[in-house]
Design a protein around this motif. Structure first.
Motif, PDB file in Angstrom:
ATOM      1  N   TRP A  53      11.708 -59.708 -73.729  1.00 55.16           N
ATOM      2  CA  TRP A  53      12.772 -60.714 -73.671  1.00 55.16           C
ATOM      3  C   TRP A  53      13.795 -60.356 -72.594  1.00 55.16           C
ATOM      4  O   TRP A  53      14.083 -61.153 -71.712  1.00 55.16           O
ATOM      5  CB  TRP A  53      13.454 -60.785 -75.043  1.00 55.16           C
ATOM      6  CG  TRP A  53      14.421 -61.923 -75.173  1.00 55.16           C
ATOM      7  CD1 TRP A  53      15.627 -62.065 -74.539  1.00 55.16           C
ATOM      8  CD2 TRP A  53      14.261 -63.090 -75.981  1.00 55.16           C
ATOM      9  NE1 TRP A  53      16.232 -63.243 -74.907  1.00 55.16           N
ATOM     10  CE2 TRP A  53      15.407 -63.888 -75.798  1.00 55.16           C
ATOM     11  CE3 TRP A  53      13.271 -63.524 -76.841  1.00 55.16           C
ATOM     12  CZ2 TRP A  53      15.604 -65.097 -76.452  1.00 55.16           C
ATOM     13  CZ3 TRP A  53      13.463 -64.728 -77.494  1.00 55.16           C
ATOM     14  CH2 TRP A  53      14.603 -65.503 -77.297  1.00 55.16           C
ATOM     15  N   ASN A  54      14.378 -59.169 -72.711  1.00 55.28           N
ATOM     16  CA  ASN A  54      15.474 -58.747 -71.834  1.00 55.28           C
ATOM     17  C   ASN A  54      14.951 -57.910 -70.676  1.00 55.28           C
ATOM     18  O   ASN A  54      14.513 -56.778 -70.877  1.00 55.28           O
ATOM     19  CB  ASN A  54      16.504 -57.931 -72.621  1.00 55.28           C
ATOM     20  CG  ASN A  54      17.155 -58.734 -73.713  1.00 55.28           C
ATOM     21  OD1 ASN A  54      17.633 -59.839 -73.479  1.00 55.28           O
ATOM     22  ND2 ASN A  54      17.170 -58.207 -74.924  1.00 55.28           N
ATOM     23  N   THR A  81       9.628 -57.828 -78.413  1.00 56.02           N
ATOM     24  CA  THR A  81      11.035 -57.512 -78.153  1.00 56.02           C
ATOM     25  C   THR A  81      11.723 -56.888 -79.360  1.00 56.02           C
ATOM     26  O   THR A  81      11.180 -56.889 -80.463  1.00 56.02           O
ATOM     27  CB  THR A  81      11.768 -58.814 -77.732  1.00 56.02           C
ATOM     28  OG1 THR A  81      13.115 -58.521 -77.425  1.00 56.02           O
ATOM     29  CG2 THR A  81      11.680 -59.866 -78.808  1.00 56.02           C
ATOM     30  N   GLU A  83      14.640 -58.112 -80.157  1.00 48.76           N
ATOM     31  CA  GLU A  83      15.442 -59.248 -80.643  1.00 48.76           C
ATOM     32  C   GLU A  83      14.770 -59.811 -81.898  1.00 48.76           C
ATOM     33  O   GLU A  83      13.754 -60.477 -81.813  1.00 48.76           O
ATOM     34  CB  GLU A  83      15.545 -60.340 -79.573  1.00 48.76           C
ATOM     35  CG  GLU A  83      16.149 -59.890 -78.266  1.00 48.76           C
ATOM     36  CD  GLU A  83      17.625 -59.576 -78.360  1.00 48.76           C
ATOM     37  OE1 GLU A  83      18.254 -59.903 -79.372  1.00 48.76           O
ATOM     38  OE2 GLU A  83      18.151 -58.990 -77.404  1.00 48.76           O
ATOM     39  N   HIS A  88      16.403 -66.085 -82.295  1.00 49.76           N
ATOM     40  CA  HIS A  88      15.611 -65.650 -81.149  1.00 49.76           C
ATOM     41  C   HIS A  88      14.137 -66.030 -81.334  1.00 49.76           C
ATOM     42  O   HIS A  88      13.487 -66.512 -80.410  1.00 49.76           O
ATOM     43  CB  HIS A  88      15.738 -64.133 -80.945  1.00 49.76           C
ATOM     44  CG  HIS A  88      16.990 -63.735 -80.265  1.00 49.76           C
ATOM     45  ND1 HIS A  88      18.100 -63.324 -80.940  1.00 49.76           N
ATOM     46  CD2 HIS A  88      17.317 -63.694 -78.948  1.00 49.76           C
ATOM     47  CE1 HIS A  88      19.060 -63.038 -80.085  1.00 49.76           C
ATOM     48  NE2 HIS A  88      18.614 -63.265 -78.870  1.00 49.76           N
ATOM     49  N   ALA A  92      12.092 -68.617 -78.955  1.00 45.31           N
ATOM     50  CA  ALA A  92      10.871 -68.203 -78.240  1.00 45.31           C
ATOM     51  C   ALA A  92       9.712 -69.142 -78.551  1.00 45.31           C
ATOM     52  O   ALA A  92       9.006 -69.595 -77.649  1.00 45.31           O
ATOM     53  CB  ALA A  92      10.507 -66.774 -78.611  1.00 45.31           C
ATOM     54  N   TYR A 100       5.043 -63.661 -81.754  1.00 41.38           N
ATOM     55  CA  TYR A 100       6.232 -62.837 -81.613  1.00 41.38           C
ATOM     56  C   TYR A 100       5.958 -61.517 -82.300  1.00 41.38           C
ATOM     57  O   TYR A 100       5.494 -61.515 -83.440  1.00 41.38           O
ATOM     58  CB  TYR A 100       7.388 -63.570 -82.304  1.00 41.38           C
ATOM     59  CG  TYR A 100       8.763 -63.169 -81.869  1.00 41.38           C
ATOM     60  CD1 TYR A 100       9.417 -63.868 -80.858  1.00 41.38           C
ATOM     61  CD2 TYR A 100       9.421 -62.113 -82.469  1.00 41.38           C
ATOM     62  CE1 TYR A 100      10.695 -63.537 -80.472  1.00 41.38           C
ATOM     63  CE2 TYR A 100      10.704 -61.767 -82.081  1.00 41.38           C
ATOM     64  CZ  TYR A 100      11.340 -62.480 -81.080  1.00 41.38           C
ATOM     65  OH  TYR A 100      12.596 -62.140 -80.697  1.00 41.38           O
TER      66      TYR A 100
END
Length: 120
Positions: A53-54, A81, A83, A88, A92, A100
């Motif tokens: 994500w980041n 991630t 998150e 979040h 996504a 996820y």
């Protein structure tokens, strides 16, 4: 043989993911940010993208939005991630992610997610 593009700014995460994916007979390529990943997706066709994500330069969400805008058919995308908020996860999935997975992940968890998206 299936192939996976691992997109993460952490070299350690890319190495761990590579080890797990190769043990599942999946060929692995790597990118350290979304822009590099987008470029690789334009020159090759991964079956699945394991996406952080980041990241600097281009985040995972920005990458996913660009991928959706530029490709009529695209690889499966698994966000990977730290998150973990429901907001979040929903964002996504709403943006087009297929699954996820939370960091840190193990072989069984990643294998399960790959089965869910139809790569294994």
């Amino acid at each position: 043989m299936k192939n996976c593009l691992v997109v993460d700014d952490s070299k350690v995460i890319r190495k761990v993911a590579r080890h797990i994916l190769e043990s599942l007979d999946i060929t692995v390529s790597e990118a350290c940010d979304g822009r590099e990943a987008l470029s690789q997706c334009q020159s090759s066709d991964p079956d699945v993208v394991l996406l952080d994500w980041n990241m600097p330069v281009m985040s995972g969400m920005e990458f996913l939005q660009q991928l959706n805008a530029t490709r009529s058919s695209r690889p499966k995308v698994i966000f990977c991630t730290t998150e973990n908020g429901l907001g979040h996860i929903k964002a996504a999935l709403d943006a087009g992610a297929d699954e996820y997975v939370m960091k840190p992940f193990d072989r069984d968890t990643l294998e399960s997610k790959l089965q869910i998206v139809g790569v294994l």
